[in-house]
Write an enzyme that holds these catalytic residues in place. Structure first.
Site, PDB file in Angstrom:
ATOM      1  N   THR A  38      61.486  22.650  72.707  1.00 35.04           N
ATOM      2  CA  THR A  38      61.823  21.886  71.978  1.00 35.04           C
ATOM      3  C   THR A  38      61.080  20.257  72.705  1.00 35.04           C
ATOM      4  O   THR A  38      61.289  20.532  73.924  1.00 35.04           O
ATOM      5  CB  THR A  38      63.375  21.910  71.923  1.00 35.04           C
ATOM      6  OG1 THR A  38      63.697  23.002  71.277  1.00 35.04           O
ATOM      7  CG2 THR A  38      63.964  20.343  71.424  1.00 35.04           C
ATOM      8  N   TRP A  87      52.409  30.422  78.055  1.00 34.25           N
ATOM      9  CA  TRP A  87      52.655  30.444  78.865  1.00 34.25           C
ATOM     10  C   TRP A  87      52.127  30.219  80.300  1.00 34.25           C
ATOM     11  O   TRP A  87      51.226  29.929  81.540  1.00 34.25           O
ATOM     12  CB  TRP A  87      54.232  29.325  79.293  1.00 34.25           C
ATOM     13  CG  TRP A  87      54.602  27.890  78.087  1.00 34.25           C
ATOM     14  CD1 TRP A  87      55.419  28.596  76.865  1.00 34.25           C
ATOM     15  CD2 TRP A  87      53.901  27.320  78.119  1.00 34.25           C
ATOM     16  NE1 TRP A  87      55.767  27.575  76.012  1.00 34.25           N
ATOM     17  CE2 TRP A  87      54.645  26.897  76.954  1.00 34.25           C
ATOM     18  CE3 TRP A  87      53.007  26.426  78.632  1.00 34.25           C
ATOM     19  CZ2 TRP A  87      54.553  24.943  76.057  1.00 34.25           C
ATOM     20  CZ3 TRP A  87      53.108  24.660  78.030  1.00 34.25           C
ATOM     21  CH2 TRP A  87      53.763  24.813  76.565  1.00 34.25           C
ATOM     22  N   LYS A 180      75.560  42.515  90.986  1.00 34.35           N
ATOM     23  CA  LYS A 180      75.396  40.586  89.495  1.00 34.35           C
ATOM     24  C   LYS A 180      75.006  41.468  88.002  1.00 34.35           C
ATOM     25  O   LYS A 180      76.183  41.806  87.301  1.00 34.35           O
ATOM     26  CB  LYS A 180      74.475  40.075  89.579  1.00 34.35           C
ATOM     27  CG  LYS A 180      73.951  39.042  89.068  1.00 34.35           C
ATOM     28  CD  LYS A 180      74.778  37.634  88.723  1.00 34.35           C
ATOM     29  CE  LYS A 180      75.619  37.075  87.604  1.00 34.35           C
ATOM     30  NZ  LYS A 180      74.004  36.277  87.001  1.00 34.35           N
ATOM     31  N   PRO A 259      70.092  36.500  69.561  1.00 27.95           N
ATOM     32  CA  PRO A 259      69.226  37.817  70.078  1.00 27.95           C
ATOM     33  C   PRO A 259      70.565  37.674  71.616  1.00 27.95           C
ATOM     34  O   PRO A 259      70.216  36.213  72.476  1.00 27.95           O
ATOM     35  CB  PRO A 259      67.908  37.870  70.364  1.00 27.95           C
ATOM     36  CG  PRO A 259      67.637  36.521  68.770  1.00 27.95           C
ATOM     37  CD  PRO A 259      68.512  35.514  69.052  1.00 27.95           C
TER      38      PRO A 259
HETATM   39  N1  LIG Z   1      73.320  29.867  82.081  1.00 26.50           N
HETATM   40  C1  LIG Z   1      73.499  30.451  83.549  1.00 26.50           C
HETATM   41  O1  LIG Z   1      75.087  30.704  83.011  1.00 26.50           O
HETATM   42  C2  LIG Z   1      73.406  31.781  83.707  1.00 26.50           C
HETATM   43  C3  LIG Z   1      73.305  32.637  84.807  1.00 26.50           C
HETATM   44  C4  LIG Z   1      72.913  33.066  84.852  1.00 26.50           C
HETATM   45  C5  LIG Z   1      71.758  34.014  84.913  1.00 26.50           C
HETATM   46  N2  LIG Z   1      71.235  33.750  83.703  1.00 26.50           N
HETATM   47  C6  LIG Z   1      70.228  33.744  82.570  1.00 26.50           C
HETATM   48  O2  LIG Z   1      69.047  33.073  83.231  1.00 26.50           O
HETATM   49  C7  LIG Z   1      67.943  33.554  81.963  1.00 26.50           C
HETATM   50  C8  LIG Z   1      68.127  31.608  81.174  1.00 26.50           C
HETATM   51  O3  LIG Z   1      69.210  31.136  81.034  1.00 26.50           O
HETATM   52  P1  LIG Z   1      69.749  30.160  80.235  1.00 26.50           P
HETATM   53  O4  LIG Z   1      71.236  30.388  79.359  1.00 26.50           O
HETATM   54  O5  LIG Z   1      69.620  29.666  80.669  1.00 26.50           O
HETATM   55  O6  LIG Z   1      69.061  30.293  78.898  1.00 26.50           O
HETATM   56  P2  LIG Z   1      68.818  28.438  77.624  1.00 26.50           P
HETATM   57  O7  LIG Z   1      70.136  27.982  78.129  1.00 26.50           O
HETATM   58  O8  LIG Z   1      68.953  28.693  76.643  1.00 26.50           O
HETATM   59  O9  LIG Z   1      67.783  27.956  78.079  1.00 26.50           O
HETATM   60  C9  LIG Z   1      66.319  28.688  77.643  1.00 26.50           C
HETATM   61  C10 LIG Z   1      65.159  27.774  77.305  1.00 26.50           C
HETATM   62  O10 LIG Z   1      64.217  28.302  77.196  1.00 26.50           O
HETATM   63  C11 LIG Z   1      63.627  27.520  76.500  1.00 26.50           C
HETATM   64  N3  LIG Z   1      62.999  27.662  75.211  1.00 26.50           N
HETATM   65  C12 LIG Z   1      62.869  29.606  74.194  1.00 26.50           C
HETATM   66  N4  LIG Z   1      61.561  30.549  73.994  1.00 26.50           N
HETATM   67  C13 LIG Z   1      60.723  29.622  74.978  1.00 26.50           C
HETATM   68  C14 LIG Z   1      59.305  29.879  74.788  1.00 26.50           C
HETATM   69  N5  LIG Z   1      58.505  29.978  73.230  1.00 26.50           N
HETATM   70  N6  LIG Z   1      58.947  28.654  75.881  1.00 26.50           N
HETATM   71  C15 LIG Z   1      58.903  28.455  76.307  1.00 26.50           C
HETATM   72  N7  LIG Z   1      60.314  27.534  76.782  1.00 26.50           N
HETATM   73  C16 LIG Z   1      60.674  28.118  75.143  1.00 26.50           C
HETATM   74  C17 LIG Z   1      64.408  27.240  75.284  1.00 26.50           C
HETATM   75  O11 LIG Z   1      64.390  26.149  74.656  1.00 26.50           O
HETATM   76  P3  LIG Z   1      65.297  26.017  73.999  1.00 26.50           P
HETATM   77  O12 LIG Z   1      65.766  24.533  73.866  1.00 26.50           O
HETATM   78  O13 LIG Z   1      64.408  25.472  72.147  1.00 26.50           O
HETATM   79  O14 LIG Z   1      65.954  26.933  72.751  1.00 26.50           O
HETATM   80  C18 LIG Z   1      65.154  27.027  76.087  1.00 26.50           C
HETATM   81  O15 LIG Z   1      65.328  25.525  77.172  1.00 26.50           O
HETATM   82  C19 LIG Z   1      68.470  34.391  81.145  1.00 26.50           C
HETATM   83  O16 LIG Z   1      68.350  35.941  81.710  1.00 26.50           O
HETATM   84  C20 LIG Z   1      69.838  34.472  81.861  1.00 26.50           C
HETATM   85  O17 LIG Z   1      70.945  35.780  81.467  1.00 26.50           O
HETATM   86  C21 LIG Z   1      71.803  32.836  83.099  1.00 26.50           C
END
Ligand SMILES: NC(=O)c1ccc[n+]([C@@H]2O[C@H](COP(=O)([O-])OP(=O)(O)OC[C@H]3O[C@@H](n4cnc5c(N)ncnc54)[C@H](OP(=O)(O)O)[C@@H]3O)[C@@H](O)[C@H]2O)c1
Length: 298
Positions: A38, A87, A180, A259
């Site tokens: 985005t 990327w 974890k 998903p």
């Molecule tokens: N959030 C937590 O608290 C947390 C804690 C520990 C571990 N994790 C892990 O960390 C990882 C990331 O999680 P998150 O919560 O940060 O996810 P998120 O907030 O959904 O962030 C994912 C990002 O990737 C972008 N994206 C999606 N498809 C893409 C593509 N084709 N090319 C480039 N960018 C793309 C998304 O863009 P859009 O803005 O367009 O959607 C979004 O900015 C996951 O494996 C999760 O399990 C998360």
């Protein structure tokens, strides 16, 4: 290795976790290239002290990258890795280090094939954070990563030195990542019920969670993780002590109809259990339900 300001750093996936890491890098004097889906002019992180703005723009077209990265943080969801692979192919050269900020215990196997010349290092991400629909990311707790104690990890340590993000190097990364994973596996129950952590105060859910975690622990032991028998109860205690409205990223995805990362958080335990011949009767029920909730059909 050095991570002076000339170190070329990119963040792929500037969402919740990616924004926190981009802000930490920016505070350390780096200007990470932001690679997303985005278009945004900048990223904004809100902490208890105010707003931090990381200059963008978020690039959205890998074909416009004519630049090699020394260090890449991959922070897309596992379900998005394939779509983000272009990327990796434009940013990575031999010796690029790709630090995977994703849940699970299979980061190297899953991401490595998308960047065969780079060195992929996994990380355990210990902090919870959530991105709003306008991109604002609110951070309340401490920011901490654990990486395996290997030489490539030092580039990450140096890039984040002195920032809000502390990085531990572990000589027993396997055990840390399974610890974890067990926490994430239990949180999968929240995606099934579509309830927040208050549900763990129910005695039936507490019993189910403990039985499930004991099953997961047996698989973790077979994989070589050194985790004590007290771990299931400690994880349950933590959920029960959390604010009852605490969510988890897999529940947020379920609520948004996206998903789910069911395979890396729950499916992996079923798969490894089968590989070791360990009965996993609870996983046998939970995993297909999560898979269907994520992927349908219907
Ligand atoms: N959030 C937590 O608290 C947390 C804690 C520990 C571990 N994790 C892990 O960390 C990882 C990331 O999680 P998150 O919560 O940060 O996810 P998120 O907030 O959904 O962030 C994912 C990002 O990737 C972008 N994206 C999606 N498809 C893409 C593509 N084709 N090319 C480039 N960018 C793309 C998304 O863009 P859009 O803005 O367009 O959607 C979004 O900015 C996951 O494996 C999760 O399990 C998360």
């Amino acid at each position: 290795m050095n991570t002076d300001r000339n170190t070329a750093v990119a963040v792929i996936g500037p969402g919740a976790i990616g924004t926190v890491i981009a802000a930490a890098l920016y505070e350390a004097g780096h200007t990470p290239v932001l690679c997303g889906r985005t278009l945004r002019e900048h990223l904004t992180l809100q902490d208890n002290d105010g707003l931090i703005t990381v200059p963008g723009p978020v690039r959205t077209d890998p074909r416009q990258i004519d630049w090699d990265a020394d260090l890449v943080f991959l922070a897309v969801k596992d379900t998005q890795t394939e779509a983000a692979a272009e990327w990796l192919s434009v940013l990575c050269r031999p010796r690029t280090i790709v630090c995977v900020l994703q849940n699970g215990v299979e980061q190297v196997e899953r991401v490595g094939p998308h960047c065969p010349h780079a060195q992929v290092i996994p990380a355990v991400v210990w902090f919870p954070v959530q991105a709003q629909s306008d991109g604002l990311v609110r951070l309340r707790g401490d920011v901490r990563l654990t990486l395996p104690d290997m030489s490539a990890s030092h580039l990450v340590v140096e890039a984040l030195q002195g920032t809000r993000c502390s990085v531990d190097l572990s000589g027993d990364f396997l055990s840390q990542s399974w610890r974890k994973l067990l926490q994430n596996a239990a949180a999968g129950l929240m995606a099934l019920t579509q309830r927040r952590s208050g549900m763990f105060s129910r005695s039936d859910i507490a019993r189910l969670t403990l039985a499930y975690l004991r099953e997961c622990l047996a698989v973790a032991h077979a994989e070589g993780a050194e985790l004590g028998d007290e771990v299931p109860q400690a994880i349950l205690d933590k959920f029960q002590a959390s604010p009852s409205d605490m969510s988890t990223s897999i529940l947020t995805d379920r609520e948004a109809g996206r998903p789910l990362e069911w395979d890396i958080r729950n499916g992996v335990i079923l798969r490894q259990g089968r590989a070791h011949g360990i009965p996993t009767p609870i996983s046998d029920v939970i995993v297909p339900l999560l898979a269907a909730a994520s992927d349908g059909p219907g």
